[in-house]
Design an enzyme around this catalytic site. Structure first.
Site, PDB file in Angstrom:
ATOM      1  CB  ALA A  40      -0.946  -0.042   1.190  1.00  0.00           C
ATOM      2  NE  ARG A  41       1.639   5.826  -2.070  1.00  0.00           N
ATOM      3  CZ  ARG A  41       1.430   5.130  -3.192  1.00  0.00           C
ATOM      4  NH1 ARG A  41       1.617   3.831  -3.203  1.00  0.00           N
ATOM      5  NH2 ARG A  41       1.058   5.744  -4.294  1.00  0.00           N
ATOM      6  CD  GLU A  99       8.530   3.867  -1.205  1.00  0.00           C
ATOM      7  OE1 GLU A  99       8.445   4.181  -2.402  1.00  0.00           O
ATOM      8  OE2 GLU A  99       7.634   3.287  -0.590  1.00  0.00           O
ATOM      9  CG  HIS A 124       6.718   2.005  -4.714  1.00  0.00           C
ATOM     10  ND1 HIS A 124       6.415   3.083  -3.932  1.00  0.00           N
ATOM     11  CD2 HIS A 124       5.559   1.689  -5.348  1.00  0.00           C
ATOM     12  CE1 HIS A 124       5.132   3.424  -4.102  1.00  0.00           C
ATOM     13  NE2 HIS A 124       4.597   2.571  -4.959  1.00  0.00           N
TER      14      HIS A 124
HETATM   15  P1  NDP Z   1      -9.069   1.548  -4.157  1.00  0.00           P
HETATM   16  O1  NDP Z   1      -9.640   2.889  -3.954  1.00  0.00           O
HETATM   17  O2  NDP Z   1      -9.601   0.688  -5.262  1.00  0.00           O
HETATM   18  O3  NDP Z   1      -9.206   0.690  -2.811  1.00  0.00           O
HETATM   19  C1  NDP Z   1      -8.998   1.214  -1.525  1.00  0.00           C
HETATM   20  C2  NDP Z   1      -9.682   0.309  -0.513  1.00  0.00           C
HETATM   21  O4  NDP Z   1      -9.338   0.713   0.812  1.00  0.00           O
HETATM   22  C3  NDP Z   1     -11.190   0.320  -0.597  1.00  0.00           C
HETATM   23  O5  NDP Z   1     -11.657  -1.004  -0.470  1.00  0.00           O
HETATM   24  C4  NDP Z   1     -11.626   1.141   0.615  1.00  0.00           C
HETATM   25  O6  NDP Z   1     -12.894   0.678   0.998  1.00  0.00           O
HETATM   26  C5  NDP Z   1     -10.518   0.779   1.603  1.00  0.00           C
HETATM   27  N1  NDP Z   1     -10.287   1.753   2.667  1.00  0.00           N
HETATM   28  C6  NDP Z   1     -10.129   3.093   2.573  1.00  0.00           C
HETATM   29  N2  NDP Z   1      -9.920   3.634   3.778  1.00  0.00           N
HETATM   30  C7  NDP Z   1      -9.935   2.616   4.664  1.00  0.00           C
HETATM   31  C8  NDP Z   1      -9.775   2.529   6.069  1.00  0.00           C
HETATM   32  N3  NDP Z   1      -9.586   3.625   6.821  1.00  0.00           N
HETATM   33  N4  NDP Z   1      -9.835   1.309   6.657  1.00  0.00           N
HETATM   34  C9  NDP Z   1     -10.050   0.198   5.907  1.00  0.00           C
HETATM   35  N5  NDP Z   1     -10.220   0.221   4.582  1.00  0.00           N
HETATM   36  C10 NDP Z   1     -10.160   1.409   3.959  1.00  0.00           C
HETATM   37  O7  NDP Z   1      -7.517   1.752  -4.343  1.00  0.00           O
HETATM   38  P2  NDP Z   1      -6.451   0.731  -4.988  1.00  0.00           P
HETATM   39  O8  NDP Z   1      -6.759  -0.632  -4.531  1.00  0.00           O
HETATM   40  O9  NDP Z   1      -6.330   0.994  -6.429  1.00  0.00           O
HETATM   41  O10 NDP Z   1      -5.100   1.258  -4.308  1.00  0.00           O
HETATM   42  C11 NDP Z   1      -4.983   1.304  -2.904  1.00  0.00           C
HETATM   43  C12 NDP Z   1      -3.675   1.984  -2.531  1.00  0.00           C
HETATM   44  O11 NDP Z   1      -2.596   1.099  -2.789  1.00  0.00           O
HETATM   45  C13 NDP Z   1      -3.357   3.248  -3.313  1.00  0.00           C
HETATM   46  O12 NDP Z   1      -3.935   4.370  -2.704  1.00  0.00           O
HETATM   47  C14 NDP Z   1      -1.853   3.295  -3.307  1.00  0.00           C
HETATM   48  O13 NDP Z   1      -1.404   4.034  -2.199  1.00  0.00           O
HETATM   49  C15 NDP Z   1      -1.438   1.836  -3.162  1.00  0.00           C
HETATM   50  N6  NDP Z   1      -0.901   1.274  -4.410  1.00  0.00           N
HETATM   51  C16 NDP Z   1       0.372   0.758  -4.403  1.00  0.00           C
HETATM   52  C17 NDP Z   1       0.902   0.183  -5.539  1.00  0.00           C
HETATM   53  C18 NDP Z   1       2.288  -0.341  -5.540  1.00  0.00           C
HETATM   54  O14 NDP Z   1       2.927  -0.292  -6.563  1.00  0.00           O
HETATM   55  N7  NDP Z   1       2.779  -0.868  -4.449  1.00  0.00           N
HETATM   56  C19 NDP Z   1       0.134   0.102  -6.807  1.00  0.00           C
HETATM   57  C20 NDP Z   1      -1.200   0.665  -6.696  1.00  0.00           C
HETATM   58  C21 NDP Z   1      -1.683   1.205  -5.533  1.00  0.00           C
HETATM   59  P3  NDP Z   1     -13.899   1.595   1.870  1.00  0.00           P
HETATM   60  O15 NDP Z   1     -14.062   2.877   1.122  1.00  0.00           O
HETATM   61  O16 NDP Z   1     -15.134   0.762   2.009  1.00  0.00           O
HETATM   62  O17 NDP Z   1     -13.184   1.752   3.164  1.00  0.00           O
HETATM   63  C1  7N6 Z   2       4.368   2.806  -9.948  1.00  0.00           C
HETATM   64  C2  7N6 Z   2       3.778   2.780  -8.547  1.00  0.00           C
HETATM   65  C3  7N6 Z   2       0.303   3.595  -7.184  1.00  0.00           C
HETATM   66  O1  7N6 Z   2      -0.118   4.239  -6.225  1.00  0.00           O
HETATM   67  O2  7N6 Z   2       2.451   3.622  -6.210  1.00  0.00           O
HETATM   68  C4  7N6 Z   2       1.669   2.969  -7.136  1.00  0.00           C
HETATM   69  O3  7N6 Z   2      -0.385   3.405  -8.191  1.00  0.00           O
HETATM   70  C5  7N6 Z   2       2.265   2.891  -8.511  1.00  0.00           C
HETATM   71  C6  7N6 Z   2       4.377   1.476 -10.629  1.00  0.00           C
END
Ligand code: NDP
Ligand code: 7N6
Length: 310
Positions: free
Chosen positions: A227-228, A257, A276
């Site tokens: 996630a982050r 990072e 990442h």
């Molecule tokens: P989405 O918006 O599709 O999903 C986020 C989920 O988190 C939803 O199910 C939401 O549901 C839930 N959520 C939000 N707040 C809370 C909370 N306080 N407690 C519990 N659940 C919560 O986003 P993505 O799945 O596309 O991406 C999620 C995150 O992952 C991004 O914001 C990014 O930071 C990270 N990411 C990292 C990547 C990487 O390369 N490592 C790639 C892509 C994303 P609800 O609203 O019902 O709570």
């Molecule tokens: C680059 C990272 C996101 O939030 O951090 C990820 O989508 C993407 C591949």
């Protein structure tokens, strides 16, 4: 379209070549151009970018598209005040981050990371009889069940695992046996062999995994964070690993990072560090282009934008 000129900020080069993306989008707007750090942004109506710079606020842009799903670096209020729309790239990482998340679980269960380390030293070394285990009998708790969370959950379920999860609106999710609200996080964590984090970084999720949460987890549990970084209290994680309160961690994201050279996370057998990289794939540019094309169509048609954050 109202959007005649699109800037492709060359920070996208961290993830794909800016010129490849520009060419993929060339059919969608009259002028798509790569812009670098020092370049004047004023000709641009929209900007596609990886990084954020304060000067974006004063460039007369109508719209900024982030090539990331996570837009925690952007100042929502300042964008709102200036009437600049912000869209993100959620929706495109479910398969690849799902594969990485479950791939980390497979590595721990099947000891792949250990074998690779031995290979680097030219050592033929079989594991102890009880080091490796089958994933099929294990459970995963996926915290955040959006694109990433569902990508992880469906793949964990396909391998025969029991899957639970956490989200604020705890409606049923495909492949997830039980969905808990955040107030019941500790209960959700308690039985899981793997806890996978897939929430956005917000005021609510910053530090949501800390000492009390690691204590609530099983001693033989692995934490997976795609996630982050700041969702995890990293010092508390190191303490929990040192105290044997967790078995290990697969970490794609970190408080700082790149992960600093002197971090104690580098040298632990039961910590897998990935840079990442969970979302990287050779279709990334085309997936982003698809979102941008759709929003150009919507701009044209006067419809509301998809993936809109501000
Ligand atoms: P989405 O918006 O599709 O999903 C986020 C989920 O988190 C939803 O199910 C939401 O549901 C839930 N959520 C939000 N707040 C809370 C909370 N306080 N407690 C519990 N659940 C919560 O986003 P993505 O799945 O596309 O991406 C999620 C995150 O992952 C991004 O914001 C990014 O930071 C990270 N990411 C990292 C990547 C990487 O390369 N490592 C790639 C892509 C994303 P609800 O609203 O019902 O709570
Ligand atoms: C680059 C990272 C996101 O939030 O951090 C990820 O989508 C993407 C591949």
């Amino acid at each position: 379209s109202d959007i005649a000129t699109i800037g492709v900020h060359d920070s996208v080069t961290d993830v794909f070549p800016a010129s490849v993306f520009r060419d993929a989008l060339a059919d969608a707007a009259s002028d798509v151009r790569v812009v670098s750090a020092g370049d004047d942004l004023s000709p641009c109506d929209a900007l596609v970018t990886f990084s954020y710079e304060d000067r974006f606020l004063e460039a007369g842009l109508d719209w900024i598209h982030s090539i990331q799903a996570g837009v925690d670096r952007f100042p929502f209020d300042a964008l709102q005040e200036r009437g600049i729309a912000l869209t993100n790239s959620t929706g495109i990482h479910g398969d690849v981050v799902g594969e990485t998340g479950v791939g980390l679980m497979l590595a721990f269960a099947r000891r792949l990371h250990v074998h690779r380390s031995h290979q680097e030293r030219g050592e033929w070394r079989q594991p102890d009889w009880d080091d490796a285990f089958p994933l099929r009998r294990e459970s995963a708790c996926v915290v955040g069940l959006g694109t990433l969370g569902q990508g992880i959950a469906t793949r964990a379920a396909a391998l025969g695992m029991d899957v639970t999860g956490v989200k604020r609106t705890p409606l049923p999710v495909d492949g997830v046996d039980r969905v808990y609200p955040p107030e019941r996080l500790h209960e959700a964590l308690a039985d899981a062999r793997f806890v996978a984090l897939a929430v956005p970084l917000t005021d609510d999720t910053e530090g949501m995994m800390s000492t009390a949460e690691f204590a609530a987890m099983r001693d033989d549990a692995y934490l997976i964070n795609v996630a982050r970084g700041p969702v995890v209290d990293q010092a508390a994680l190191v303490d929990a690993l040192d105290a044997g309160e967790l078995a290990g961690a697969g970490l794609d994201v970190f408080e700082t990072e790149p992960l600093p050279d002197d971090s104690t996370l580098w040298d632990r057998e039961e910590v897998i560090v990935t840079p990442h990289a969970a979302g990287f794939n050779d279709e990334y540019y085309e997936r982003v282009a698809t979102i941008v094309r759709e929003n150009l169509r919507r701009f044209d048609a006067g419809e509301s934008l998809t993936n809109r954050v501000v």
